[in-house]
Design an enzyme around this catalytic site. Structure first.
Site, PDB file in Angstrom:
ATOM      1  N   THR A 190      56.178 -53.486   7.162  1.00  0.00           N
ATOM      2  CA  THR A 190      55.832 -54.341   6.035  1.00  0.00           C
ATOM      3  C   THR A 190      57.012 -55.210   5.621  1.00  0.00           C
ATOM      4  OG1 THR A 190      55.401 -54.217   3.657  1.00  0.00           O
ATOM      5  CG2 THR A 190      56.385 -52.288   4.622  1.00  0.00           C
ATOM      6  N   ASP A 191      56.718 -56.316   4.955  1.00  0.00           N
ATOM      7  CA  ASP A 191      57.804 -57.151   4.402  1.00  0.00           C
ATOM      8  C   ASP A 191      58.426 -56.496   3.168  1.00  0.00           C
ATOM      9  OD1 ASP A 191      55.686 -57.493   2.606  1.00  0.00           O
ATOM     10  OD2 ASP A 191      55.788 -59.675   2.579  1.00  0.00           O
ATOM     11  N   GLU A 192      57.796 -55.440   2.648  1.00  0.00           N
ATOM     12  CA  GLU A 192      58.312 -54.826   1.414  1.00  0.00           C
ATOM     13  C   GLU A 192      59.664 -54.155   1.641  1.00  0.00           C
ATOM     14  OE1 GLU A 192      55.354 -52.856  -0.987  1.00  0.00           O
ATOM     15  OE2 GLU A 192      53.754 -54.078  -0.142  1.00  0.00           O
TER      16      GLU A 192
HETATM   17  P1  NAD Z   1      45.530 -47.539   5.449  1.00  0.00           P
HETATM   18  O1  NAD Z   1      46.050 -46.690   4.345  1.00  0.00           O
HETATM   19  O2  NAD Z   1      44.245 -48.283   5.265  1.00  0.00           O
HETATM   20  O3  NAD Z   1      45.347 -46.639   6.772  1.00  0.00           O
HETATM   21  C1  NAD Z   1      46.296 -45.697   7.170  1.00  0.00           C
HETATM   22  C2  NAD Z   1      45.636 -44.788   8.216  1.00  0.00           C
HETATM   23  O4  NAD Z   1      46.629 -43.845   8.664  1.00  0.00           O
HETATM   24  C3  NAD Z   1      44.477 -43.963   7.652  1.00  0.00           C
HETATM   25  O5  NAD Z   1      43.379 -44.033   8.536  1.00  0.00           O
HETATM   26  C4  NAD Z   1      45.022 -42.537   7.580  1.00  0.00           C
HETATM   27  O6  NAD Z   1      44.040 -41.546   7.780  1.00  0.00           O
HETATM   28  C5  NAD Z   1      46.044 -42.552   8.724  1.00  0.00           C
HETATM   29  N1  NAD Z   1      47.104 -41.550   8.524  1.00  0.00           N
HETATM   30  C6  NAD Z   1      47.823 -41.315   7.403  1.00  0.00           C
HETATM   31  N2  NAD Z   1      48.673 -40.294   7.605  1.00  0.00           N
HETATM   32  C7  NAD Z   1      48.518 -39.894   8.902  1.00  0.00           C
HETATM   33  C8  NAD Z   1      49.138 -38.904   9.704  1.00  0.00           C
HETATM   34  N3  NAD Z   1      50.081 -38.094   9.217  1.00  0.00           N
HETATM   35  N4  NAD Z   1      48.740 -38.767  10.990  1.00  0.00           N
HETATM   36  C9  NAD Z   1      47.771 -39.590  11.502  1.00  0.00           C
HETATM   37  N5  NAD Z   1      47.132 -40.521  10.770  1.00  0.00           N
HETATM   38  C10 NAD Z   1      47.513 -40.690   9.489  1.00  0.00           C
HETATM   39  O7  NAD Z   1      46.718 -48.519   5.824  1.00  0.00           O
HETATM   40  P2  NAD Z   1      46.688 -50.045   6.314  1.00  0.00           P
HETATM   41  O8  NAD Z   1      46.651 -50.925   5.138  1.00  0.00           O
HETATM   42  O9  NAD Z   1      45.673 -50.181   7.381  1.00  0.00           O
HETATM   43  O10 NAD Z   1      48.148 -50.145   6.952  1.00  0.00           O
HETATM   44  C11 NAD Z   1      48.364 -49.793   8.307  1.00  0.00           C
HETATM   45  C12 NAD Z   1      49.844 -49.976   8.631  1.00  0.00           C
HETATM   46  O11 NAD Z   1      50.225 -51.328   8.401  1.00  0.00           O
HETATM   47  C13 NAD Z   1      50.773 -49.111   7.784  1.00  0.00           C
HETATM   48  O12 NAD Z   1      51.811 -48.646   8.606  1.00  0.00           O
HETATM   49  C14 NAD Z   1      51.291 -50.071   6.736  1.00  0.00           C
HETATM   50  O13 NAD Z   1      52.579 -49.683   6.301  1.00  0.00           O
HETATM   51  C15 NAD Z   1      51.336 -51.368   7.522  1.00  0.00           C
HETATM   52  N6  NAD Z   1      51.185 -52.605   6.726  1.00  0.00           N
HETATM   53  C16 NAD Z   1      50.152 -52.728   5.839  1.00  0.00           C
HETATM   54  C17 NAD Z   1      50.014 -53.919   5.132  1.00  0.00           C
HETATM   55  C18 NAD Z   1      48.861 -54.119   4.165  1.00  0.00           C
HETATM   56  O14 NAD Z   1      48.826 -55.115   3.461  1.00  0.00           O
HETATM   57  N7  NAD Z   1      47.878 -53.221   4.111  1.00  0.00           N
HETATM   58  C19 NAD Z   1      50.935 -54.949   5.305  1.00  0.00           C
HETATM   59  C20 NAD Z   1      51.974 -54.767   6.226  1.00  0.00           C
HETATM   60  C21 NAD Z   1      52.079 -53.593   6.929  1.00  0.00           C
HETATM   61  P1  TYD Z   2      48.630 -53.942  -3.810  1.00  0.00           P
HETATM   62  O1  TYD Z   2      47.311 -54.383  -3.262  1.00  0.00           O
HETATM   63  O2  TYD Z   2      48.770 -52.557  -4.313  1.00  0.00           O
HETATM   64  O3  TYD Z   2      49.737 -54.261  -2.681  1.00  0.00           O
HETATM   65  P2  TYD Z   2      51.365 -54.174  -2.766  1.00  0.00           P
HETATM   66  O4  TYD Z   2      51.766 -53.442  -3.964  1.00  0.00           O
HETATM   67  O5  TYD Z   2      51.678 -53.442  -1.497  1.00  0.00           O
HETATM   68  O6  TYD Z   2      51.838 -55.600  -2.750  1.00  0.00           O
HETATM   69  O7  TYD Z   2      49.011 -54.909  -4.994  1.00  0.00           O
HETATM   70  C1  TYD Z   2      49.165 -56.314  -4.798  1.00  0.00           C
HETATM   71  C2  TYD Z   2      49.699 -56.897  -6.091  1.00  0.00           C
HETATM   72  O8  TYD Z   2      48.699 -56.754  -7.102  1.00  0.00           O
HETATM   73  C3  TYD Z   2      50.935 -56.195  -6.608  1.00  0.00           C
HETATM   74  O9  TYD Z   2      51.799 -57.162  -7.198  1.00  0.00           O
HETATM   75  C4  TYD Z   2      50.395 -55.257  -7.685  1.00  0.00           C
HETATM   76  C5  TYD Z   2      49.204 -56.005  -8.227  1.00  0.00           C
HETATM   77  N1  TYD Z   2      48.072 -55.191  -8.723  1.00  0.00           N
HETATM   78  C6  TYD Z   2      47.535 -55.440  -9.983  1.00  0.00           C
HETATM   79  O10 TYD Z   2      48.000 -56.339 -10.703  1.00  0.00           O
HETATM   80  N2  TYD Z   2      46.476 -54.690 -10.400  1.00  0.00           N
HETATM   81  C7  TYD Z   2      45.946 -53.684  -9.643  1.00  0.00           C
HETATM   82  O11 TYD Z   2      44.987 -53.005 -10.095  1.00  0.00           O
HETATM   83  C8  TYD Z   2      46.507 -53.441  -8.341  1.00  0.00           C
HETATM   84  C9  TYD Z   2      45.948 -52.346  -7.464  1.00  0.00           C
HETATM   85  C10 TYD Z   2      47.562 -54.222  -7.916  1.00  0.00           C
END
Ligand code: NAD
Ligand code: TYD
Length: 362
Positions: A137-139
């Site tokens: 992630t960019d975080e």
């Molecule tokens: P998500 O929470 O929707 O899915 C995570 C999946 O991982 C779930 O299916 C869960 O069951 C599985 N999981 C969790 N712990 C596990 C373990 N110990 N063993 C096996 N499986 C396990 O997450 P997402 O939003 O699809 O994100 C996927 C990846 O992308 C993550 O690594 C996250 O850090 C990264 N990412 C997410 C975002 C975003 O905006 N969602 C952005 C950048 C990077």
């Molecule tokens: P989120 O979807 O949790 O992603 P991340 O924290 O990884 O960026 O949140 C996106 C943005 O929205 C973040 O600045 C927090 C804000 N947010 C709210 O304002 N209200 C909410 O109920 C949630 C879940 C997030």
């Protein structure tokens, strides 16, 4: 990817992982081994489109379980690992960081070690073509002020337990390349949105709350900025990096879609007003409610994605307006999917307010 190749996808029942799995099954000939623990965020319904497909093999397993991981590598002999399994929600990491450290740090280390053992004994040609792609992630870069973008050279300054655990995992992946020569790739992507996103995240939470006539909670004053990317664009970027990325390199992925949270929620409301007007005829943005800020809330994320564009030719295809409209339409058309999750797993309550330390570190 050819028919003889096997790709491991960890976290393939989650939001982004399931999009990767659906794409791999639809558009390549490879065998897909989907390894997922099925935590609260893992959902087999995300895989219904490929559930019966002969090239999709779902295995419920924990990436922290080394014997299980060893067995899978020996049995399926993957050409590549796409590692997405993680605890992914910042607010939950505030309430309970332990699970984040376990899965994101210990789990990634376990998977790296298992991959290294397997990779070491491969014939030379297969060693060279093996890839471990770590999806991050960019975080990890921390928070930006009003100006500037994250590049691949930006120093790591993670601020939340989630981003710190992802940063730790990125460092482990880097070290396994530097020390052992494991052919790794790291991607750091901005906020994703799209179909099948668990309704704890901002965009789906706002859609499902609005449809129920519930308040739309915006943390602080809604001025925090995220750089939104449609999930299918992320999948394309990951497959591009997997095929053409240089081992040992990291690639930033972002959508050039910086929006304040208030802008995002206002846009969600406007799309809903058009596609599914409220029964009482009143606009959805009346439900917007400013609530106490998230502890340690990062102000702004913005990605400079010029390296992946220049070196690998990837650019996002979806505009925020078109991607958000598709997303809202998907949630309207697939109520069964999220209503079940709201009933069984998460009912929309506020998370991450430091109210309790349940599930926290011992
Ligand atoms: P998500 O929470 O929707 O899915 C995570 C999946 O991982 C779930 O299916 C869960 O069951 C599985 N999981 C969790 N712990 C596990 C373990 N110990 N063993 C096996 N499986 C396990 O997450 P997402 O939003 O699809 O994100 C996927 C990846 O992308 C993550 O690594 C996250 O850090 C990264 N990412 C997410 C975002 C975003 O905006 N969602 C952005 C950048 C990077
Ligand atoms: P989120 O979807 O949790 O992603 P991340 O924290 O990884 O960026 O949140 C996106 C943005 O929205 C973040 O600045 C927090 C804000 N947010 C709210 O304002 N209200 C909410 O109920 C949630 C879940 C997030």
């Amino acid at each position: 990817m050819s028919a003889s190749e096997t790709i491991f996808v960890t976290g393939g029942a989650g939001f982004i992982g399931s999009a990767v799995v659906r794409r791999l099954v639809a558009e390549t000939a490879c065998q897909v081994v989907n390894i997922d623990k099925l935590t609260y965020a893992g959902c087999l319904d995300n895989l219904l489109p490929v559930a019966q497909h002969p090239r999709h093999h779902f295995i419920q397993a924990d990436i922290c379980d080394q014997p299980a991981m060893r067995r899978l590598f020996q049995e399926h002999r993957p050409r590549a690992v796409l590692h997405l399994a993680a605890e992914s929600h910042v607010d939950r990491s505030i309430d309970g960081p332990a699970a984040f450290i376990q899965t994101n740090v210990v789990g990634t280390a376990t998977l790296l070690e298992t991959a290294r053992e397997y990779w070491r004994q491969l014939p030379e040609g297969e060693q060279q073509s093996f890839r471990f792609l770590h999806v991050s992630t960019d975080e990890v870069f921390g928070s930006l002020g009003p100006e500037g973008h994250f590049t691949e050279e930006t120093p790591y300054r993670p601020n939340s337990p989630y981003s710190a655990s992802k940063a730790a995992s990125d460092h482990l992946v880097r070290a396994w390349h530097h020390t052992y020569g494991l052919p790794v790739l790291i991607t750091n992507c901005s906020n994703n949105y799209g179909p099948y996103q668990f309704p704890e995240k901002l965009i789906p939470l706002m859609i499902v709350n609005a449809l129920a006539g519930r308040p739309l909670p915006i943390y602080g004053r809604g001025v925090n900025v995220r750089d939104w990317l449609y999930v299918e664009d992320h999948v394309t970027a990951l497959l591009t990096v997997l095929e053409r990325g240089q081992p040992g390199e990291t690639y930033n992925i972002g959508g050039h879609n910086e929006k304040t949270n208030l802008e995002v929620v206002t846009l969600v409301c406007a799309i809903l007003d058009e596609l599914q007007p409220a029964a009482n005829g009143r606009p959805y943005d009346r439900l917007i409610t400013f609530v106490a800020d998230r502890p340690g809330h990062d102000l702004r994320y913005a990605i400079d994605a010029s390296k992946i564009a220049r070196e690998l030719g990837w650019r996002p295809q979806e505009s925020f307006a078109s991607g958000l409209r598709k997303t809202v339409q998907w949630y309207l058309d697939n109520r069964w999917w999220w209503e079940k999750l709201l009933q069984e797993r998460y009912s929309g309550q506020r998370l991450g307010v430091l109210a309790s330390n349940a599930g926290g570190l011992p």
